[in-house]
Each structure stands twice: as structure tokens, then as C-alpha cells.
Design a protein around this motif. Structure first.
Motif, PDB file in Angstrom:
ATOM      1  N   ASP A   1       4.558  -4.120   1.258  1.00 29.74           N
ATOM      2  CA  ASP A   1       3.643  -4.401   2.182  1.00 29.74           C
ATOM      3  C   ASP A   1       2.925  -2.960   2.505  1.00 29.74           C
ATOM      4  O   ASP A   1       1.446  -3.180   2.890  1.00 29.74           O
ATOM      5  CB  ASP A   1       4.413  -4.673   3.551  1.00 29.74           C
ATOM      6  N   TYR A   2       3.546  -2.009   2.250  1.00 25.86           N
ATOM      7  CA  TYR A   2       2.883  -0.769   2.192  1.00 25.86           C
ATOM      8  C   TYR A   2       2.248  -0.187   0.754  1.00 25.86           C
ATOM      9  O   TYR A   2       1.835   1.071   0.794  1.00 25.86           O
ATOM     10  CB  TYR A   2       3.774   0.351   2.705  1.00 25.86           C
ATOM     11  N   GLY A   3       2.429  -1.033  -0.220  1.00 24.80           N
ATOM     12  CA  GLY A   3       2.012  -0.651  -1.475  1.00 24.80           C
ATOM     13  C   GLY A   3       2.962   0.031  -2.473  1.00 24.80           C
ATOM     14  O   GLY A   3       2.729   0.606  -3.388  1.00 24.80           O
ATOM     15  N   TYR A   4       4.324   0.117  -1.896  1.00 17.80           N
ATOM     16  CA  TYR A   4       5.303   0.719  -2.763  1.00 17.80           C
ATOM     17  C   TYR A   4       6.319  -0.290  -3.203  1.00 17.80           C
ATOM     18  O   TYR A   4       6.918  -1.040  -2.527  1.00 17.80           O
ATOM     19  CB  TYR A   4       5.978   1.741  -1.905  1.00 17.80           C
ATOM     20  N   ILE A   5       6.688  -0.220  -4.564  1.00 16.26           N
ATOM     21  CA  ILE A   5       7.632  -0.778  -5.191  1.00 16.26           C
ATOM     22  C   ILE A   5       8.943  -0.384  -5.852  1.00 16.26           C
ATOM     23  O   ILE A   5       9.616  -1.006  -6.208  1.00 16.26           O
ATOM     24  CB  ILE A   5       6.930  -1.916  -6.218  1.00 16.26           C
ATOM     25  N   ILE A   6       8.930   0.949  -5.591  1.00 12.97           N
ATOM     26  CA  ILE A   6      10.055   1.915  -6.033  1.00 12.97           C
ATOM     27  C   ILE A   6      10.395   3.077  -4.876  1.00 12.97           C
ATOM     28  O   ILE A   6       9.293   3.418  -4.287  1.00 12.97           O
ATOM     29  CB  ILE A   6       9.743   2.872  -7.258  1.00 12.97           C
ATOM     30  N   LEU A   7      11.530   3.315  -4.654  1.00 12.55           N
ATOM     31  CA  LEU A   7      11.965   4.152  -3.927  1.00 12.55           C
ATOM     32  C   LEU A   7      12.863   5.418  -4.365  1.00 12.55           C
ATOM     33  O   LEU A   7      13.846   4.890  -4.903  1.00 12.55           O
ATOM     34  CB  LEU A   7      12.810   3.528  -2.755  1.00 12.55           C
TER      35      LEU A   7
ATOM     36  N   HIS B   1      11.994  14.696   4.390  1.00 12.41           N
ATOM     37  CA  HIS B   1      10.539  14.568   4.342  1.00 12.41           C
ATOM     38  C   HIS B   1      10.228  13.211   3.433  1.00 12.41           C
ATOM     39  O   HIS B   1      10.848  13.225   2.419  1.00 12.41           O
ATOM     40  CB  HIS B   1       9.763  15.873   4.070  1.00 12.41           C
ATOM     41  N   VAL B   2       9.505  12.340   3.999  1.00 11.23           N
ATOM     42  CA  VAL B   2       9.058  11.180   3.166  1.00 11.23           C
ATOM     43  C   VAL B   2       7.720  11.472   2.688  1.00 11.23           C
ATOM     44  O   VAL B   2       6.683  11.744   3.600  1.00 11.23           O
ATOM     45  CB  VAL B   2       9.074  10.000   4.091  1.00 11.23           C
ATOM     46  N   VAL B   3       7.608  11.458   1.462  1.00  9.77           N
ATOM     47  CA  VAL B   3       6.308  11.783   1.014  1.00  9.77           C
ATOM     48  C   VAL B   3       5.747  10.421   0.064  1.00  9.77           C
ATOM     49  O   VAL B   3       6.426   9.840  -0.587  1.00  9.77           O
ATOM     50  CB  VAL B   3       6.573  13.083  -0.312  1.00  9.77           C
ATOM     51  N   PRO B   4       4.348  10.309  -0.031  1.00  6.98           N
ATOM     52  CA  PRO B   4       3.930   9.174  -0.884  1.00  6.98           C
ATOM     53  C   PRO B   4       3.509   9.289  -2.195  1.00  6.98           C
ATOM     54  O   PRO B   4       2.646   8.754  -2.886  1.00  6.98           O
ATOM     55  CB  PRO B   4       2.500   9.187   0.070  1.00  6.98           C
ATOM     56  N   CYS B   5       4.383  10.050  -2.808  1.00  7.78           N
ATOM     57  CA  CYS B   5       4.082  10.406  -4.311  1.00  7.78           C
ATOM     58  C   CYS B   5       5.440  10.924  -4.917  1.00  7.78           C
ATOM     59  O   CYS B   5       6.026  11.691  -4.540  1.00  7.78           O
ATOM     60  CB  CYS B   5       3.067  11.600  -4.357  1.00  7.78           C
TER      61      CYS B   5
ATOM     62  N   PHE C   1       9.578  -5.412  -4.701  1.00  8.97           N
ATOM     63  CA  PHE C   1      10.076  -4.193  -4.810  1.00  8.97           C
ATOM     64  C   PHE C   1      11.066  -4.209  -5.957  1.00  8.97           C
ATOM     65  O   PHE C   1      11.800  -5.270  -6.407  1.00  8.97           O
ATOM     66  CB  PHE C   1      11.221  -4.227  -3.471  1.00  8.97           C
ATOM     67  N   LYS C   2      11.198  -3.136  -6.890  1.00 11.27           N
ATOM     68  CA  LYS C   2      11.764  -3.167  -8.027  1.00 11.27           C
ATOM     69  C   LYS C   2      13.125  -2.255  -7.937  1.00 11.27           C
ATOM     70  O   LYS C   2      14.203  -2.992  -8.315  1.00 11.27           O
ATOM     71  CB  LYS C   2      11.025  -2.428  -9.088  1.00 11.27           C
ATOM     72  N   TYR C   3      13.149  -1.100  -7.471  1.00  8.78           N
ATOM     73  CA  TYR C   3      14.438  -0.571  -7.552  1.00  8.78           C
ATOM     74  C   TYR C   3      14.461   0.733  -6.880  1.00  8.78           C
ATOM     75  O   TYR C   3      13.178   1.303  -6.355  1.00  8.78           O
ATOM     76  CB  TYR C   3      15.084  -0.167  -8.916  1.00  8.78           C
ATOM     77  N   VAL C   4      15.683   1.252  -6.408  1.00  7.55           N
ATOM     78  CA  VAL C   4      15.885   2.433  -5.747  1.00  7.55           C
ATOM     79  C   VAL C   4      16.507   3.643  -6.870  1.00  7.55           C
ATOM     80  O   VAL C   4      17.473   3.050  -7.538  1.00  7.55           O
ATOM     81  CB  VAL C   4      16.760   2.592  -4.460  1.00  7.55           C
ATOM     82  N   THR C   5      16.193   4.694  -6.651  1.00  3.21           N
ATOM     83  CA  THR C   5      16.793   5.634  -7.513  1.00  3.21           C
ATOM     84  C   THR C   5      16.997   6.839  -6.842  1.00  3.21           C
ATOM     85  O   THR C   5      16.368   6.912  -5.743  1.00  3.21           O
ATOM     86  CB  THR C   5      16.015   6.196  -8.811  1.00  3.21           C
ATOM     87  N   PHE C   6      18.045   7.672  -7.002  1.00  3.61           N
ATOM     88  CA  PHE C   6      18.404   8.741  -6.361  1.00  3.61           C
ATOM     89  C   PHE C   6      18.117  10.265  -6.890  1.00  3.61           C
ATOM     90  O   PHE C   6      18.895  10.963  -6.898  1.00  3.61           O
ATOM     91  CB  PHE C   6      19.992   8.659  -5.979  1.00  3.61           C
ATOM     92  N   SER C   7      16.744  10.265  -7.208  1.00  5.74           N
ATOM     93  CA  SER C   7      16.416  11.425  -7.816  1.00  5.74           C
ATOM     94  C   SER C   7      14.808  11.463  -7.460  1.00  5.74           C
ATOM     95  O   SER C   7      14.073  10.687  -7.549  1.00  5.74           O
ATOM     96  CB  SER C   7      16.572  11.570  -9.153  1.00  5.74           C
ATOM     97  N   GLN C   8      14.284  12.798  -7.462  1.00  3.31           N
ATOM     98  CA  GLN C   8      12.873  13.254  -7.248  1.00  3.31           C
ATOM     99  C   GLN C   8      12.647  14.079  -8.471  1.00  3.31           C
ATOM    100  O   GLN C   8      12.277  13.724  -9.596  1.00  3.31           O
ATOM    101  CB  GLN C   8      12.376  13.594  -5.957  1.00  3.31           C
TER     102      GLN C   8
ATOM    103  N   THR D   1      -3.432   4.906  -6.070  1.00  2.00           N
ATOM    104  CA  THR D   1      -2.582   3.510  -6.160  1.00  2.00           C
ATOM    105  C   THR D   1      -1.273   3.547  -6.545  1.00  2.00           C
ATOM    106  O   THR D   1      -0.529   2.795  -6.974  1.00  2.00           O
ATOM    107  CB  THR D   1      -3.295   2.931  -7.292  1.00  2.00           C
ATOM    108  N   ASN D   2      -0.652   4.803  -6.323  1.00  2.00           N
ATOM    109  CA  ASN D   2       0.723   5.274  -6.615  1.00  2.00           C
ATOM    110  C   ASN D   2       1.727   4.296  -5.809  1.00  2.00           C
ATOM    111  O   ASN D   2       1.337   4.052  -4.698  1.00  2.00           O
ATOM    112  CB  ASN D   2       1.034   6.599  -6.082  1.00  2.00           C
ATOM    113  N   ASP D   3       2.341   3.741  -6.604  1.00  2.00           N
ATOM    114  CA  ASP D   3       3.419   2.990  -5.998  1.00  2.00           C
ATOM    115  C   ASP D   3       4.849   3.303  -5.789  1.00  2.00           C
ATOM    116  O   ASP D   3       6.056   2.393  -5.538  1.00  2.00           O
ATOM    117  CB  ASP D   3       3.261   1.585  -6.688  1.00  2.00           C
ATOM    118  N   ILE D   4       4.990   4.875  -5.707  1.00  2.00           N
ATOM    119  CA  ILE D   4       6.391   5.024  -5.501  1.00  2.00           C
ATOM    120  C   ILE D   4       6.561   6.019  -4.213  1.00  2.00           C
ATOM    121  O   ILE D   4       5.905   6.920  -4.235  1.00  2.00           O
ATOM    122  CB  ILE D   4       6.925   6.034  -6.714  1.00  2.00           C
ATOM    123  N   LEU D   5       7.332   5.467  -3.638  1.00  2.00           N
ATOM    124  CA  LEU D   5       7.676   6.464  -2.304  1.00  2.00           C
ATOM    125  C   LEU D   5       8.871   7.335  -2.454  1.00  2.00           C
ATOM    126  O   LEU D   5       9.936   6.851  -3.156  1.00  2.00           O
ATOM    127  CB  LEU D   5       7.942   5.422  -1.161  1.00  2.00           C
TER     128      LEU D   5
END
Length: 367
Positions: free
Chosen positions: A8-14, A284-288, A60-67, A273-277
Motif C-alpha cells: 500500500d506504500y509502494g514496497y514489496i520487499i523488506l 532507523h527505517v529507510v525508504p531505500c 509483497f515478495k519477501y523479507v531478507t535480513f540484510s542491508q 519508484t524504489n520498492d524496497i523498504l
């Protein structure tokens, strides 16, 4: 707790950075620039984030535990993956593969069966240690990954090995002229002939263990002349090459996120149009997916829920709007260290996404 549909906020990967540490310092990654390399998200915070995600969100596609961290350095990682899977979320593990020689790690991956993406990248032995910030011979590193692939051949999950093709002559031109990189960058080799020979050698490790039914397709990766032809044609192995039913080698250019700090910001309008949160290890929550610090933070997960952070967030609204004011970091991301790059980004941002995907590289490399 109320569930949130991230789409709903444009993110499909966390991407949740469970711990900030990494065991490499790659020349093309922002990790060496990070001030915080020791933080860990608490298990309570991690579980709280996971519990907020709606597993029934079809987009929503998936969650991963790395940045920009190495998840296998976090001794809680398999407990975290297990919790996320039981919460109904698909889990991807993105790793550099160094710790896939540990039997305990292999056994836990076999037990939990997450999708695994291994970032192998640099296949130039003379540049490998410098480019990856790693004191390990390339052959030993590649064989660790090959051995892991053999161990997990029967898993009902995908394993991909990403290999950088920045040694392609046209891509070297692209990185140098558009991204402002010289061929002296450790991840962009100078001696293409020598690199092709090394590429052939290391591909043979995968070829030798591959399922017989895939070896015909892999022949091109073990023939020097064929490799050179493919690279000279600006070949991108987007679909990859299977070595087992569930294991694919993907050979493609990799992005120089570390260089964004050197980009000249653009002042014209654009929408992101980035879709990764992402949630960084300090909360900190970052939109990129390229953010490595709190410079473009939307808020801190320690103090608010994801919904509270995302809902009516002025920063995020401006990011999604072409007319909204953009942060300097975002304007640098859409900029380039060349006037040509600025022009290209400006034009392409106004075109339909389907056109972007099919014409981006050709347009940039056109002259």
C-alpha cells in the motif's frame, strides 16, 4: 497488533538489518562508509516488525535480513528466519558465502530452506582481495560456494549465485564514462584477456559438479573464445545458467552504491519508484536499499510502529511525488557525476517503466 500491507506504500520487499557487521569491505559497497558497524536490532524489535507485516499481501515478495551486513555473522539469524517463516513470510537469505563452509550453517539452511542468494561478484584473482576487502584466495572462496551448491541440490528452494560482469568491455566503458569510475577501480579489471581466462577457470568448478542435463548450456562458460564473443556482444546473462534444478548462476553488472556520495545532485523533478523498504540495525527505517545510515530516515522502529512511521509520512510523500522536495541523498541517487548522466536520468524518469527496462542501457551507451 494490526497488520500492515507494505505494498500500500509502494514496497514489496523488506530488508531488516538484524546486525550491522560484515566480514568484507567491498570497493563497490557502501558498508566501509558506515559509522555504525556494531549495532544489533533486539529480538523483540525484529519479532515486532515481522508481526506487523501482512503475509496475505499478494504484492509483497519477501523479507531478507540484510542491508549491507552479512547475516550469517548474527548468531540469531536462523532463529529469526524460523520466526519469520512461521509468521507466514517468504524469506530470502542474501550472503557473501564466506561462512557457507560452516557445517552448522549448512544444516540450518537445509532445515529451514530459505531462498539463498550468494553474492560472489568479482572473479579476477588479482583484484579479488582488494575489491572485496578479503584476505582469502579466490579459488578457496569459489570452492566454498561450489561445495555449498552441491550440498543443497535437493532442496525445494532456489539458490542463485550472482557473478559480476563488469569486465565486459562495453560495461567498462559504461562504468567509466557514466558512473565516473576508472578502470583502476579494483572491481573493474584492466586486463580483460587475463580476466576471461580466470573466469573460465572458476566457471569450470561449477561446470564439473553440474547436473549432466545442464552441461550443454554451460559449455559457453568454459570456452575462452565463446566467453569473449558473448562479452564482446554486450551479453547479459539475465536468466542465468542452471547447474542444478534449484541452483542458478546469474552473471550481470553490479551496482556501485558506494559511489553515490560522489554524485552531483540533480535539481529537476523526479519521483522515486524504489520498492524496497529497509530497517537498519540501529532501528532507523529507510525508504531505500542503498541507505546505510539515518540521513534519510523515516523514523525509528524503537519508538513507533511501521504503520505510524509510514502513514502520512511527509518525507515519503515527497519521495513518491514528482513535485515534492527531495533530500540531497535522493537527488544524488538520481544524479550522476557527469552532465550526460543527469540528462539521461531526467529523461528516463519521465518514460514508462517498460520502456525504461528495455532501453536504459542502450540509450546510455549509445554514444
Amino acid at each position: 497488533m494490526q497488520k500492515i500491507k507494505l505494498s500500500d506504500y509502494g514496497y514489496i520487499i523488506l530488508q531488516i538489518e538484524s546486525a550491522a557487521a560484515c566480514n568484507m569491505e567491498c570497493s563497490f559497497c557502501p558498508y566501509p562508509l558506515k559509522n555504525d558497524k556494531i549495532s544489533k536490532l533486539s529480538m523483540d524489535n525484529i519479532k515486532n516488525i515481522i508481526n506487523q507485516i501482512d503475509p496475505n499481501d499478494e504484492k509483497f515478495k519477501y523479507v531478507t535480513f540484510s542491508q549491507f551486513n552479512e547475516p550469517l555473522l548474527d548468531n540469531r539469524i536462523f532463529e529469526i528466519i524460523d520466526f519469520a517463516q512461521k509468521a507466514g513470510l517468504k524469506v530470502h537469505m542474501v550472503t557473501n558465502g564466506l561462512l557457507l563452509n560452516k557445517e552448522k550453517n549448512i544444516e540450518n539452511i537445509i532445515r529451514l530452506k530459505p531462498t539463498v542468494k550468494i553474492s560472489l561478484q568479482v572473479l579476477d584473482a588479482s583484484k579479488h582481495m582488494e575489491a572485496r576487502g578479503l584476505n582469502m584466495e579466490l579459488e578457496r572462496y569459489v570452492k566454498t560456494i561450489v561445495n555449498f551448491c552441491v550440498r543443497v541440490t535437493n532442496l525445494p528452494c532456489k539458490v542463485t549465485v550472482d557473478i559480476g560482469s563488469n569486465f565486459n568491455s562495453k560495461y567498462r566503458h559504461y562504468f567509466k564514462k557514466i558512473l565516473g569510475l576508472s578502470t583502476g577501480d579494483p572491481s573493474v579489471p584492466n586486463d580483460i584477456g587475463k580476466t576471461i581466462d580466470q573466469f573460465k577457470q572458476y566457471m569450470s568448478f561449477f561446470y564439473n559438479v553440474a547436473d549432466e542435463k545442464y552441461k550443454k548450456d554451460l559449455d559457453v562458460l568454459t570456452d575462452r573464445n565463446e566467453i569473449k564473443k558473448l562479452f564482446d556482444k554486450d551479453y547479459i546473462f539475465q536468466d542465468g545458467f542452471k547447474i542444478f534444478d534449484n541452483v542458478t548462476l546469474k552473471i550481470k553488472p553490479f551496482f556501485y552504491g558506494r559511489r553515490i556520495k560522489d554524485y552531483k545532485p540533480i535539481n529537476s523533478n523526479f519521483s522515486c519508484t524504489n520498492d524496497i523498504l529497509a530497517v537498519l540495525a540501529d532501528g532507523h527505517v529507510v525508504p531505500c536499499c542503498l541507505a546505510y545510515d539515518d540521513s534519510i530516515s523515516l523514523g525509528k522502529i524503537n519508538n513507533k510502529s511501521l504503520k505510524e512511521i509510514l502513514h502520512e509520512n511527509r518525507f515519503l510523500k515527497n519521495l513518491r511525488s514528482k513535485t515534492g522536495e527531495k533530500h540531497l541523498t535522493c537527488r544524488k541517487c538520481f544524479g550522476e557525476p557527469t552532465r550526460r548522466g543527469v540528462f539521461v536520468r531526467n529523461i528516463l524518469n519521465k518514460l514508462p517503466s517498460s520502456f525504461l527496462k528495455s532501453n536504459l542501457m542502450e540509450f546510455i551507451k549509445g554514444s
